[in-house]
Design an enzyme around this catalytic site. Structure first.
Site, PDB file in Angstrom:
ATOM      1  N   HIS A  12       0.846  -1.205   0.000  1.00 14.64           N
ATOM      2  CA  HIS A  12       0.000   0.000   0.000  1.00 14.64           C
ATOM      3  C   HIS A  12       0.877   1.249   0.000  1.00 14.64           C
ATOM      4  CE1 HIS A  12      -3.284  -2.722   1.241  1.00 14.64           C
ATOM      5  NE2 HIS A  12      -4.073  -1.807   0.721  1.00 14.64           N
TER       6      HIS A  12
ATOM      7  N   LYS B  55      -0.515   4.750   4.632  1.00 20.31           N
ATOM      8  CA  LYS B  55      -1.448   3.799   5.253  1.00 20.31           C
ATOM      9  C   LYS B  55      -1.143   3.633   6.740  1.00 20.31           C
ATOM     10  CE  LYS B  55      -3.851  -0.532   4.721  1.00 20.31           C
ATOM     11  NZ  LYS B  55      -5.125   0.098   5.060  1.00 20.31           N
TER      12      LYS B  55
HETATM   13  P1  NAD Z   1      -7.394   9.240   4.945  1.00 23.23           P
HETATM   14  O1  NAD Z   1      -6.427   9.415   6.068  1.00 23.23           O
HETATM   15  O2  NAD Z   1      -7.086   9.877   3.616  1.00 23.23           O
HETATM   16  O3  NAD Z   1      -8.845   9.777   5.382  1.00 23.23           O
HETATM   17  C1  NAD Z   1      -9.407   9.559   6.644  1.00 23.23           C
HETATM   18  C2  NAD Z   1     -10.350  10.721   6.915  1.00 23.23           C
HETATM   19  O4  NAD Z   1     -11.052  10.477   8.143  1.00 23.23           O
HETATM   20  C3  NAD Z   1      -9.596  12.064   7.087  1.00 23.23           C
HETATM   21  O5  NAD Z   1     -10.303  13.091   6.405  1.00 23.23           O
HETATM   22  C4  NAD Z   1      -9.638  12.259   8.599  1.00 23.23           C
HETATM   23  O6  NAD Z   1      -9.599  13.658   8.968  1.00 23.23           O
HETATM   24  C5  NAD Z   1     -10.981  11.640   8.919  1.00 23.23           C
HETATM   25  N1  NAD Z   1     -11.129  11.309  10.347  1.00 23.23           N
HETATM   26  C6  NAD Z   1     -10.176  10.920  11.224  1.00 23.23           C
HETATM   27  N2  NAD Z   1     -10.714  10.759  12.447  1.00 23.23           N
HETATM   28  C7  NAD Z   1     -12.027  11.036  12.329  1.00 23.23           C
HETATM   29  C8  NAD Z   1     -13.104  11.038  13.235  1.00 23.23           C
HETATM   30  N3  NAD Z   1     -12.916  10.747  14.525  1.00 23.23           N
HETATM   31  N4  NAD Z   1     -14.340  11.371  12.777  1.00 23.23           N
HETATM   32  C9  NAD Z   1     -14.527  11.692  11.479  1.00 23.23           C
HETATM   33  N5  NAD Z   1     -13.536  11.721  10.558  1.00 23.23           N
HETATM   34  C10 NAD Z   1     -12.297  11.385  10.990  1.00 23.23           C
HETATM   35  O7  NAD Z   1      -7.584   7.682   4.789  1.00 23.23           O
HETATM   36  P2  NAD Z   1      -8.243   6.877   3.556  1.00 23.23           P
HETATM   37  O8  NAD Z   1      -7.164   6.392   2.647  1.00 23.23           O
HETATM   38  O9  NAD Z   1      -9.398   7.657   3.013  1.00 23.23           O
HETATM   39  O10 NAD Z   1      -8.789   5.608   4.337  1.00 23.23           O
HETATM   40  C11 NAD Z   1      -9.760   5.705   5.362  1.00 23.23           C
HETATM   41  C12 NAD Z   1     -10.007   4.330   5.948  1.00 23.23           C
HETATM   42  O11 NAD Z   1     -10.573   3.490   4.942  1.00 23.23           O
HETATM   43  C13 NAD Z   1      -8.735   3.610   6.416  1.00 23.23           C
HETATM   44  O12 NAD Z   1      -9.043   2.837   7.559  1.00 23.23           O
HETATM   45  C14 NAD Z   1      -8.383   2.726   5.241  1.00 23.23           C
HETATM   46  O13 NAD Z   1      -7.611   1.607   5.600  1.00 23.23           O
HETATM   47  C15 NAD Z   1      -9.766   2.324   4.802  1.00 23.23           C
HETATM   48  N6  NAD Z   1      -9.891   1.882   3.409  1.00 23.23           N
HETATM   49  C16 NAD Z   1     -10.815   0.924   3.171  1.00 23.23           C
HETATM   50  C17 NAD Z   1     -11.045   0.492   1.866  1.00 23.23           C
HETATM   51  C18 NAD Z   1     -12.139  -0.507   1.626  1.00 23.23           C
HETATM   52  O14 NAD Z   1     -12.303  -0.968   0.485  1.00 23.23           O
HETATM   53  N7  NAD Z   1     -12.922  -0.870   2.650  1.00 23.23           N
HETATM   54  C19 NAD Z   1     -10.319   1.044   0.809  1.00 23.23           C
HETATM   55  C20 NAD Z   1      -9.373   2.027   1.077  1.00 23.23           C
HETATM   56  C21 NAD Z   1      -9.171   2.454   2.384  1.00 23.23           C
END
Ligand code: NAD
Length: 267
Positions: A154, A158
């Protein structure tokens, strides 16, 4: 479909926003991010690089749930407990794509699932959902002397390792083999000889890798490798929206992507 997106200004939040606007029949009735995030107060459409949609990023999920059909949460594992409680209180279904959830989060999901539909998916892509089933089937079919090793890669930002998807693949392999995952998983191998029956993990972090997963069944004189490469976050976004659409109107309970896609019938 009236959606609240949690983690609105993150990589996935914005990918989901763009995919939803493209679909045309999704309305954002709330966009939630953490207190102090730079995006708070800004228009969600503009954050996604599109024209304004009139939905501003706020920080209190409970306040926006009154008008919602479903919540899509791709934020942080530390936020999961609160989000589940807010949705259960308001009677709003939730899709959780956030990874790195701990045992407390899974217990909270079980409690919430008595009141609302809860779908948790470490990976919302169609291809990975299929891969999970193929891995389960391979682990069931191949003899136990085929060593199972999972390699994932990744991007450099991450937060968790191994990825939620890699762990889900490990769980699928363990289920296929009829063993308890926690007893055989080796999430970080450093030195020493491999023990029979282990499911090992190796992690690559760097650059802008969207998500690579490879599961190898290594026997004497032959190897079977099953894998998936994601090249565009839009696959997770479209899958999350498909899951959300499927979840609206379901009875309370725990669901997974296999339910959405109907792949449970292939084995
Ligand atoms: P990122 O860091 O770009 O975004 C996370 C967002 O959540 C940020 O805007 C952050 O400010 C916000 N955030 C943090 N704490 C928060 C809270 N308490 N309340 C509300 N918002 C909050 O990360 P990303 O790449 O967008 O990934 C987010 C999550 O999704 C991770 O856990 C990642 O592993 C997961 N993910 C899952 C899949 C899937 O297919 N299920 C795919 C990609 C990423």
């Amino acid at each position: 479909m009236r959606v609240v997106i949690v983690g609105a200004s993150g990589r996935m939040g914005l990918a989901i926003t763009r995919a939803a606007i493209e679909m045309g029949d999704v309305m954002f009735v709330g966009a939630i991010d953490r207190e102090g995030a730079a995006a708070v107060g800004r228009d969600l459409g503009e954050l996604a690089g599109l024209p304004a949609i009139g939905t501003r990023v706020t920080t209190d999920l409970a306040v926006v749930l009154g008008d919602a059909d479903v919540v899509i949460d791709f934020s942080a594992a530390s936020a999961t407990l609160g989000n589940l409680a807010a949705c259960a209180n308001a009677g709003v279904p939730i899709v959780i794509g956030t990874t790195g959830l701990d045992a407390d989060a899974h217990s909270a999901a079980a409690v919430a699932a008595q009141h609302i539909p809860v779908l948790i998916a470490a990976n919302t892509s169609l291809g990975v959902t299929l891969l999970l089933e193929l891995v389960r089937q391979a682990a069931r079919s191949l003899p136990a002397d085929f060593d199972i090793e999972i390699v994932e890669g990744h991007h450099r930002h991450k937060k968790d390792a191994p990825s939620g998807t890699a762990l889900a693949l490990g769980r699928a392999a363990a289920a296929g083999r009829g063993v308890e995952f926690d007893r055989v998983a080796v999430p970080a191998r450093t030195g020493g000889e491999r023990q029979r029956g282990e499911i090992g993990f190796a992690v690559v972090r760097g650059g802008d890798i969207v998500g690579d997963h490879q599961v190898t069944f290594a026997g004497e004189g032959e190897r079977v490798t099953l894998g998936h490469q994601a090249t565009d976050r839009a696959i997770f976004a479209r899958g999350a929206l498909q899951a959300a659409r499927w979840l609206v109107g379901r009875p309370a309970g725990r669901y997974e992507m296999l339910d959405v896609i109907g792949l449970k019938t292939i084995v």
